[in-house]
Design a protein around this motif. Structure first.
Motif, mmCIF file in Angstrom:
data_model
loop_
_atom_site.group_PDB
_atom_site.id
_atom_site.type_symbol
_atom_site.label_atom_id
_atom_site.label_comp_id
_atom_site.label_asym_id
_atom_site.label_seq_id
_atom_site.Cartn_x
_atom_site.Cartn_y
_atom_site.Cartn_z
ATOM 1 N N ALA A 60 0.675 -1.211 -0.209
ATOM 2 C CA ALA A 60 -0.400 -0.170 0.367
ATOM 3 C C ALA A 60 1.176 0.487 -0.226
ATOM 4 C CB ALA A 60 -0.910 -0.344 1.348
ATOM 5 N N GLY A 61 0.297 2.570 -1.123
ATOM 6 C CA GLY A 61 1.145 2.938 -1.196
ATOM 7 C C GLY A 61 0.969 4.708 -2.013
ATOM 8 N N MET A 62 2.014 4.395 -3.444
ATOM 9 C CA MET A 62 1.258 5.448 -3.740
ATOM 10 C C MET A 62 0.520 5.186 -4.480
ATOM 11 S SD MET A 62 4.580 6.769 -6.794
ATOM 12 C CE MET A 62 5.415 7.935 -5.030
ATOM 13 N N GLY A 63 -0.343 6.465 -5.086
ATOM 14 C CA GLY A 63 -1.701 6.340 -6.288
ATOM 15 C C GLY A 63 -0.651 7.015 -7.403
ATOM 16 N N MET A 64 -1.334 6.802 -8.648
ATOM 17 C CA MET A 64 -0.755 6.657 -10.211
ATOM 18 C C MET A 64 -2.305 7.076 -11.240
ATOM 19 S SD MET A 64 1.393 3.853 -11.416
ATOM 20 C CE MET A 64 0.799 1.796 -11.134
ATOM 21 N N SER A 65 -1.746 8.293 -12.060
ATOM 22 C CA SER A 65 -2.831 8.140 -13.079
ATOM 23 C C SER A 65 -2.295 8.633 -14.187
ATOM 24 C CB SER A 65 -3.913 9.061 -11.882
ATOM 25 O OG SER A 65 -3.968 10.396 -11.773
ATOM 26 N N ALA A 66 -2.949 8.779 -15.328
ATOM 27 C CA ALA A 66 -2.869 9.611 -15.873
ATOM 28 C C ALA A 66 -3.432 10.428 -16.921
ATOM 29 C CB ALA A 66 -2.316 8.761 -17.228
#
Length: 182
Positions: A60-66
C-alpha cells in the motif's frame, strides 16, 4: 605415492564440486518487507536461474493516474492505495561479484528489470485511479548487513489509467529499505 595422488585427485574433485554447488546457489529466495518512496510492501524474491530473480509483492502506498499524456503519482500516507507488483530482475554482475569475493547475500548486485505494478485506485480527498505501470529500469540491491537490504532503481515506464483510458510515458525512480523476514 599413488595414495598421495589419489588423495590430491579426490580433494580437487571435492573442491570443484563445492565450487560448482556454490555457483548454482548464488541467488537466494526469501521473503521481505520494504519501506520506501512507493510505500510499504511485503514481497518474495525467487531465483528462477543463476542470474534471474522473480520478485512479487503486495503493498500500500503511492497512487497513480494518467491524463493528457502525463502521468502523476501521489503518496497519501493517511489513505494509501493498495498495489500488486511483479518484477523480473536480471542480476548481470553476480558472477563478477563472486569472483571478487564481494557480498552476494540478499541477492546483492546490479540488475536490469522489467516490472509491472497494478494500483487498485481509491477515492477520497484525492482521486487515485486503477492504473497499470509497466517499466524497464536499472537498479542496485545491496545487503546492509544481517537481514537489512537497500534497493534503488531508475528507468522509464508506461502508465495505463483504466478510469480515464489515458496513457503516458513517465520516468520512474524507486528507493527502498527492506528487512529479510524468512
Amino acid at each position: 605415492m599413488k595414495k598421495i595422488l589419489l588423495v590430491i585427485l579426490l580433494s580437487t574433485l571435492g573442491f570443484n564440486a563445492i565450487a560448482q554447488e556454490k555457483e548454482n546457489e548464488q541467488l537466494d529466495n526469501f521473503g521481505k518487507i520494504e519501506l520506501g518512496f512507493h510505500g510499504l510492501s511485503f514481497g518474495y524474491e525467487l531465483p528462477i536461474s543463476n542470474k534471474f530473480v522473480w520478485e512479487n509483492a503486495l503493498g500500500a502506498g503511492m497512487g497513480m493516474s494518467a491524463e493528457d499524456n502525463s502521468a502523476s503519482y501521489t503518496l497519501d500516507v493517511v489513505r494509501p492505495v493498495p498495489f500488486f507488483k511483479s518484477k523480473l530482475k536480471f542480476v548481470y554482475n553476480i558472477n563478477k561479484r563472486i569472483k571478487k569475493e564481494k557480498v552476494t547475500v540478499n541477492n546483492s548486485g546490479n540488475y536490469v528489470a522489467l516490472q509491472t505494478k497494478y494500483s487498485f485506485g481509491k477515492s477520497g480527498s484525492f482521486t487515485y485511479n486503477p492504473a497499470l505501470l509497466t517499466e524497464v529500469h536499472w537498479g542496485i540491491q545491496r545487503s546492509l548487513g544481517g537481514n537489512f537490504i537497500f534497493n534503488t532503481h531508475i528507468g522509464l515506464g508506461f502508465v495505463s489509467d483504466f478510469d480515464t483510458s489515458s496513457t503516458a510515458f513517465s520516468p520512474t525512480f524507486g528507493l527502498a529499505f527492506g528487512y529479510r523476514l524468512f
